[in-house]
Design an enzyme around this catalytic site. Structure first.
Site, PDB file in Angstrom:
ATOM      1  N   ASP A 107      26.823  -7.342  53.642  1.00 31.71           N
ATOM      2  CA  ASP A 107      25.906  -6.342  53.915  1.00 31.71           C
ATOM      3  C   ASP A 107      24.507  -6.965  54.313  1.00 31.71           C
ATOM      4  OD1 ASP A 107      24.852  -7.286  51.560  1.00 31.71           O
ATOM      5  OD2 ASP A 107      25.194  -5.526  50.186  1.00 31.71           O
ATOM      6  N   SER A 108      23.611  -6.017  54.657  1.00 30.60           N
ATOM      7  CA  SER A 108      22.224  -6.668  55.075  1.00 30.60           C
ATOM      8  C   SER A 108      21.200  -7.013  53.964  1.00 30.60           C
ATOM      9  CB  SER A 108      21.726  -5.581  55.872  1.00 30.60           C
ATOM     10  OG  SER A 108      21.049  -4.363  55.075  1.00 30.60           O
ATOM     11  N   GLY A 109      21.719  -6.673  52.704  1.00 34.02           N
ATOM     12  CA  GLY A 109      20.731  -6.752  51.693  1.00 34.02           C
ATOM     13  C   GLY A 109      19.610  -5.500  51.555  1.00 34.02           C
ATOM     14  N   GLY A 110      19.761  -4.671  52.456  1.00 33.08           N
ATOM     15  CA  GLY A 110      18.948  -3.647  52.496  1.00 33.08           C
ATOM     16  C   GLY A 110      19.112  -2.583  51.269  1.00 33.08           C
ATOM     17  N   PHE A 111      20.322  -2.503  50.879  1.00 31.09           N
ATOM     18  CA  PHE A 111      20.635  -1.368  49.716  1.00 31.09           C
ATOM     19  C   PHE A 111      20.009  -1.938  48.398  1.00 31.09           C
ATOM     20  CE2 PHE A 111      23.446  -0.047  46.381  1.00 31.09           C
ATOM     21  CZ  PHE A 111      23.351   1.205  46.485  1.00 31.09           C
ATOM     22  N   ASP A 176      19.125  -1.929  57.452  1.00 33.36           N
ATOM     23  CA  ASP A 176      18.717  -0.456  57.124  1.00 33.36           C
ATOM     24  C   ASP A 176      17.934   0.010  56.053  1.00 33.36           C
ATOM     25  OD1 ASP A 176      20.567  -0.500  55.639  1.00 33.36           O
ATOM     26  OD2 ASP A 176      21.845   1.148  56.318  1.00 33.36           O
ATOM     27  N   ASP A 304      34.777  -0.069  51.087  1.00 38.26           N
ATOM     28  CA  ASP A 304      34.567  -1.031  50.053  1.00 38.26           C
ATOM     29  C   ASP A 304      34.010  -0.264  48.753  1.00 38.26           C
ATOM     30  OD1 ASP A 304      31.906  -0.695  51.199  1.00 38.26           O
ATOM     31  OD2 ASP A 304      31.549  -1.903  49.690  1.00 38.26           O
ATOM     32  N   CYS A 358      54.513  -0.923  40.049  1.00 36.14           N
ATOM     33  CA  CYS A 358      53.017  -1.482  40.672  1.00 36.14           C
ATOM     34  C   CYS A 358      53.443  -2.893  40.991  1.00 36.14           C
ATOM     35  CB  CYS A 358      51.909  -1.515  39.879  1.00 36.14           C
ATOM     36  SG  CYS A 358      50.677  -2.245  40.074  1.00 36.14           S
ATOM     37  N   CYS A 360      51.207  -5.508  41.381  1.00 35.14           N
ATOM     38  CA  CYS A 360      50.252  -6.262  41.299  1.00 35.14           C
ATOM     39  C   CYS A 360      50.634  -7.514  40.004  1.00 35.14           C
ATOM     40  CB  CYS A 360      48.928  -5.557  40.316  1.00 35.14           C
ATOM     41  SG  CYS A 360      49.031  -5.373  38.796  1.00 35.14           S
ATOM     42  N   CYS A 363      51.421  -6.126  36.553  1.00 30.33           N
ATOM     43  CA  CYS A 363      52.379  -5.590  36.121  1.00 30.33           C
ATOM     44  C   CYS A 363      53.632  -6.291  36.268  1.00 30.33           C
ATOM     45  CB  CYS A 363      52.338  -4.161  37.084  1.00 30.33           C
ATOM     46  SG  CYS A 363      51.072  -3.049  36.327  1.00 30.33           S
ATOM     47  N   HIS A 390      44.936  -5.344  38.725  1.00 32.26           N
ATOM     48  CA  HIS A 390      45.569  -4.122  39.101  1.00 32.26           C
ATOM     49  C   HIS A 390      44.878  -3.273  39.724  1.00 32.26           C
ATOM     50  CE1 HIS A 390      48.012  -0.399  38.233  1.00 32.26           C
ATOM     51  NE2 HIS A 390      46.801  -0.063  37.748  1.00 32.26           N
TER      52      HIS A 390
END
Ligand SMILES: [Zn+2]
Length: 409
Positions: A107-111, A176, A304, A358, A360, A363, A390
């Protein structure tokens, strides 16, 4: 109506082979494609686990590989503060550092700059000593203080791209202003002008760096559509962002991923204006299994969310399955939001798996609900790993099943 088509990225450059997106098939708005990056391919739709500081919490890279994750996220803000870019570069970038040789998106770091900064400001308002102040947004960038030690920093669009170049991700995000939904339309409009200006600056800096990381690998750049919950702003944003030749288009904002009805509305506005030939990423979407199904049905390819791992650590485990009714994928579960609470006493002697069938690691190894409940109640570290594997595998499997359905496999 179903039809097959193959659309290549329009970017015609000597190094364009390092990144491409092929759309194989669609069903309604649902899309199945393949993303090619310098570190391998990603079959879409895809859920991407979040490796905040260079690890998907409680899992190592071998565990993450076992979830059949094809791509993971790294958080620029966190990695910039720790271990820092000097160490990152000395260790050869994030792929080498964490022994993950598949694609990475940053990500850009903005958040984080804004959300952690805001959190700090609120703590200060309540008189909590933090040694830090909040953030200051200017047209040039964002000034902030580290949430760790209060040291002052500034991110500009160019700085964000430069840090992502030093991390060496395969896919970078444009810097952003992550706009809270609580802001007025007037503020949102001003913010959007800034976000668009920053998108152009990121694009130009990316070109200046030959679209390459400091390690010489091709890096793609995705632009982010913002505009809050205002239709006119969202439409203006998708028009501006798609006018630049980004490798992919992302949908950002506070609503996306956390308010399914709001996300639905925003997607309905912007999806018809998004290029068919580019990957579409719904940022932060994937808290509950139903979110992925809805996001795919709305024509998005990449998702994500930190929630599957966080929920696992907090005792919420996904259960349920995808069924196909009347040509549509539907998620069905006996539990609200497809989540069971492992702490409940009814599981004390439950010798069943979290979910039958499942695949995973947890499981497959035969660990029972009773054992997981016991580990959770006794706060055993092993619990975090077993639960996280899981939930992450559950979400990835869901996107695999959706892909098979779209491809008629
Ligand atoms: Zn499982």
């Amino acid at each position: 109506m179903r039809y097959n088509r193959v659309v290549m990225s329009k970017t015609k450059r000597a190094f364009s082979k390092a990144f491409s997106f092929k759309l194989h098939s669609t069903k309604g708005k649902m899309r199945a494609g393949t993303l090619t990056t310098p570190h391998g391919v990603v079959e879409t739709p895809i859920f991407m686990p979040v490796g905040t500081v260079g690890s998907v919490k409680a899992l190592d890279s071998v565990d993450v590989t076992n979830t059949q994750a094809q791509i993971i996220l790294g958080n620029t803000y966190h990695l910039y503060l720790r271990p820092g870019m000097k160490t990152m570069q000395q260790m050869g970038g994030l792929h080498t550092f964490m022994r993950w040789d598949k694609p990475i998106l940053t990500d850009s770091g903005g958040f984080q700059v804004l959300s952690l900064g805001d959190a700090i400001a609120h703590k200060q308002e309540r008189g909590v000593k933090q040694g830090s102040t909040g953030v200051k947004i200017t047209d040039d960038g964002v000034e902030f203080r580290s949430h760790l030690d209060g040291s002052p920093h500034m991110f500009t669009p160019e700085k964000s791209i430069q840090i992502q170049r030093e991390i060496g991700s395969d896919i970078m995000m444009a810097f952003d202003e992550a706009l809270p939904d609580s802001k007025s339309q007037k503020y949102a409009a001003e913010s959007l002008v800034r976000t668009h200006d920053w998108a152009t600056r990121c694009f130009n800096y990316w070109e200046k760096c030959n679209r390459r990381s400091v390690y010489g690998t091709y890096q793609s750049l995705f632009g982010i559509v913002q505009g809050g919950l205002f239709e006119n702003l969202r439409l203006a944003s998708v028009k501006h962002i798609t006018s630049l030749d980004f490798d992919g288009i992302a949908l950002g904002g506070e609503t996306v991923g956390y308010n399914l009805a709001g996300t639905h509305r925003v997607m309905e506005w912007v999806e018809p204006l998004m290029p068919v030939s580019k990957p579409r990423y719904a940022m932060g979407m994937g808290m509950n299994p139903i979110d992925l199904v809805e996001g795919v049905k709305m024509g998005f390819d990449m998702f994500d969310c930190v929630a599957p791992a966080r929920l696992a650590r907090n005792g919420s485990l996904y259960v349920g399955e995808l069924v196909f009714a009347g040509g549509q994928p539907v998620f069905e579960s006996e539990c609200t939001n497809g989540r069971m609470s492992i702490a409940r006493s009814e599981y004390t002697t439950d010798d069943g798996l979290i979910q039958n069938g499942c695949d995973c690691q947890t499981c497959k190894a035969g660990y029972t609900r009773a054992y997981l409940r016991h580990l959770y109640k006794t706060k055993e570290l092993t619990y975090f790993r077993l639960a996280t594997q899981h939930n992450i595998r559950f979400m990835i499997r869901l996107t695999e099943q959706l892909r098979s359905f779209i491809l008629d496999k």
